[in-house]
Design an enzyme around this catalytic site. Structure first.
Site, PDB file in Angstrom:
ATOM      1  N   PHE A   1       2.246   8.551  -1.063  1.00 38.77           N
ATOM      2  CA  PHE A   1       1.527   7.273  -0.949  1.00 38.77           C
ATOM      3  C   PHE A   1       0.038   7.430  -1.229  1.00 38.77           C
ATOM      4  O   PHE A   1      -0.663   6.493  -1.385  1.00 38.77           O
ATOM      5  CB  PHE A   1       1.714   6.682   0.455  1.00 38.77           C
ATOM      6  CG  PHE A   1       3.172   6.499   0.827  1.00 38.77           C
ATOM      7  CD1 PHE A   1       4.084   6.039  -0.101  1.00 38.77           C
ATOM      8  CD2 PHE A   1       3.594   6.797   2.110  1.00 38.77           C
ATOM      9  CE1 PHE A   1       5.414   5.888   0.242  1.00 38.77           C
ATOM     10  CE2 PHE A   1       4.943   6.643   2.459  1.00 38.77           C
ATOM     11  CZ  PHE A   1       5.836   6.193   1.519  1.00 38.77           C
TER      12      PHE A   1
ATOM     13  N   TRP B   1       0.825  -1.199   0.000  1.00 38.50           N
ATOM     14  CA  TRP B   1       0.000   0.000   0.000  1.00 38.50           C
ATOM     15  C   TRP B   1       0.866   1.259   0.000  1.00 38.50           C
ATOM     16  O   TRP B   1       0.515   2.272  -0.607  1.00 38.50           O
ATOM     17  CB  TRP B   1      -0.904   0.003   1.234  1.00 38.50           C
ATOM     18  CG  TRP B   1      -1.737   1.245   1.395  1.00 38.50           C
ATOM     19  CD1 TRP B   1      -2.997   1.462   0.891  1.00 38.50           C
ATOM     20  CD2 TRP B   1      -1.390   2.450   2.092  1.00 38.50           C
ATOM     21  NE1 TRP B   1      -3.444   2.716   1.230  1.00 38.50           N
ATOM     22  CE2 TRP B   1      -2.479   3.345   1.973  1.00 38.50           C
ATOM     23  CE3 TRP B   1      -0.264   2.855   2.808  1.00 38.50           C
ATOM     24  CZ2 TRP B   1      -2.459   4.611   2.546  1.00 38.50           C
ATOM     25  CZ3 TRP B   1      -0.251   4.115   3.379  1.00 38.50           C
ATOM     26  CH2 TRP B   1      -1.336   4.984   3.240  1.00 38.50           C
ATOM     27  N   HIS B   2       2.031   1.184   0.654  1.00 31.78           N
ATOM     28  CA  HIS B   2       2.882   2.359   0.792  1.00 31.78           C
ATOM     29  C   HIS B   2       3.546   2.763  -0.525  1.00 31.78           C
ATOM     30  O   HIS B   2       3.909   3.931  -0.688  1.00 31.78           O
ATOM     31  CB  HIS B   2       3.960   2.128   1.857  1.00 31.78           C
ATOM     32  CG  HIS B   2       3.443   2.272   3.255  1.00 31.78           C
ATOM     33  ND1 HIS B   2       2.803   1.250   3.918  1.00 31.78           N
ATOM     34  CD2 HIS B   2       3.465   3.326   4.115  1.00 31.78           C
ATOM     35  CE1 HIS B   2       2.454   1.672   5.129  1.00 31.78           C
ATOM     36  NE2 HIS B   2       2.828   2.920   5.266  1.00 31.78           N
ATOM     37  N   GLY B   3       3.729   1.849  -1.429  1.00 26.29           N
ATOM     38  CA  GLY B   3       4.351   2.252  -2.684  1.00 26.29           C
ATOM     39  C   GLY B   3       4.637   1.090  -3.606  1.00 26.29           C
ATOM     40  O   GLY B   3       4.716  -0.073  -3.180  1.00 26.29           O
TER      41      GLY B   3
END
Length: 477
Positions: free
Chosen positions: A477, A325-327
């Site tokens: 993000f 999800w962060h990248g």
């Protein structure tokens, strides 16, 4: 427009004045003003993506009503999966398409098949991961009949696009924020004062701690091949405080700004670096995201029920998805995997729910053990942060390898490390202040609050004047 910019310093008072003295007649006028302000705030990044935000808002608003009105389960499922599919589809195209295309081409090349990735020339819309999750939680809760659909489009639009949380959270729930939005707010001087204090403390975290640490962390990570062990250890520590000051500072400012408008947002941080194990750390770090994955992914998968094998599977899924999800980079996935490995022994020994209450230190031997567990957990976190910060997985491993094999702990000169010891002292003081604040509702409050406020403002102005680092990490993000 950043929270720590001069443009925002002009924008916020104008909106505040209009909100309480011009558009204060009804709830609808208050909400309409906040939507206009939020859309303007978002358009300052790139006005073209405003259409994507509006479309996403209308999609979830409409499908939520259709899910509730559908008389058959087939119809409910159709509208539910339409919303989920389109939302995740947009997220996948803008955030992950190029990553998957490049990774697939590299995989084919590795097995001897020549392939060139087909890439899209797109910019990642700021905040897309956050407002997508706002909408998804709303639709999921309607589908499972936890809430009723919202028929007032203005109220729902504000829930999704409210500017303090729009680009970097916290990730709100309709069950929490919508009831506040649906009633007229009355000005509360004490709440406004709390909001100002929280904004100022968030700016201290961001401008004084995060941005200063960023200068040193960036120099060390960018030149890690020439750094000795002591510098590399400092680089990991500096980044740990950079990301904490950056993100928790933003969250504090978001909560404080929202209090100025009479709305309370979810708390997103609870002094995570004072955690005694990794499970406690994740109950205290980015709380809104952690609980989102717990409620909408971990528990539906079975959570802590079932066999140990299923529990282990669920833990790895939630941490890997959290990392992704962060990248769109394997470094984030690896970061999630490492945290899952950290969590695994606690799960197997049924100790993942041991430290639910905040600990107090006393002058006894037990406190030595508590401090030791906190330092151990912080060390594990710093190791994982190396993978989060590094450009590639290879860079992260080489960074950690040099710490072990270099074994040089002398002070190493870098042009922008002239005040290295002063920075260490400042970080140490910040830790003591955070420890003292952990039981307080507002950090800059109580005795000598005027003096604290003045010192905080002076520090913000002094460090902000000479800081070149302005951006927030989580905006990407």
């Amino acid at each position: 427009m950043f929270f720590n910019s001069l443009a925002f310093a002009v924008f916020l008072p104008i909106v505040f004045f209009l909100y309480w003295f011009v558009f204060n007649k009804t709830k609808n006028t208050q909400n309409a003003l906040l939507i206009i302000a939020s859309y303007y705030f978002y358009s300052c990044w790139d006005w073209r993506f405003l259409f994507l935000l509006v479309f996403s808002t209308f999609l979830d608003y409409y499908t939520g009503i259709r899910i509730e009105k559908s008389s058959t389960e087939k119809g409910r499922k159709f509208w539910f999966w339409l919303s989920v599919g389109v939302n995740l589809g947009f997220l996948g195209i803008f955030k992950y398409y190029n990553f998957f295309s490049t990774s697939f081409a590299q995989m084919l090349t590795a097995v001897g098949v020549k392939a060139s990735p087909i890439l899209l020339d797109v910019i990642l819309p700021v905040g897309i991961s956050f407002y997508t999750f706002h909408g998804l939680s709303y639709v999921i809760d309607i589908y499972y009949k936890r809430i009723k659909a919202e028929y007032n489009f203005v109220d729902y639009s504000l829930f999704v696009s409210y500017f303090p949380l729009l680009v970097a959270g916290p990730i709100e729930r309709a069950t929490h924020l919508l009831p506040e939005i649906k009633v007229k707010r009355e000005f509360d001087l004490e709440k406004a004062k709390e909001g100002v204090c929280q904004i100022i403390w968030g700016l201290v975290k961001k401008v004084v701690i995060a941005d200063t640490c960023a200068t040193y962390a960036n120099a060390i990570f960018d030149n890690y091949a020439t750094m000795n062990s002591w510098s590399l250890i400092l680089g990991a520590i500096y980044f740990a405080f950079q990301i904490y000051g950056d993100f928790s500072g933003y969250s504090d400012m978001a909560l404080g700004i929202s209090k100025l408008f009479g709305l309370d947002l979810l708390r997103n941080f609870n002094y995570p670096y004072f955690s005694r194990d990794i499970a406690e750390f994740w109950r205290r770090w980015h709380i809104s995201l952690t609980t989102w994955f717990r409620d909408y992914l971990y528990i539906p998968l079975g959570g802590s029920k079932g066999s140990k094998a299923m529990q282990i599977r669920n833990v790895f899924i939630i941490f890997l998805v959290s990392g992704f999800w962060h990248g769109a980079n394997w470094t984030y996935v690896t970061w999630g995997f490492i945290n899952a490995l950290y969590f695994l022994p606690l799960l197997l020994l049924s100790r993942n729910r041991n430290n639910l209450e905040a600990e107090t230190l006393k002058w006894n031997f037990d406190s030595v053990g508590i401090i030791g567990r906190m330092l151990y957990t912080f060390s594990l976190t710093c190791i994982a942060w190396v993978f989060f910060r590094a450009k590639t997985i290879s860079d992260a491993f080489l960074y950690l390898k040099r710490i072990v094999v270099n074994r040089e702990f002398s002070s190493q000169y870098l042009l922008n490390e002239r005040y290295n010891y002063e920075l260490l002292l400042m970080v140490g003081v910040f830790v003591l202040v955070e420890w003292n604040n952990r039981t307080k509702e507002e950090p800059i409050s109580g005795k000598y609050n005027t003096v604290k406020m003045a010192l905080a403002i002076v520090a913000i102005l002094a460090f902000g004047t000479y800081s070149d680092y302005k951006e927030f990490i989580y905006f990407q993000f």
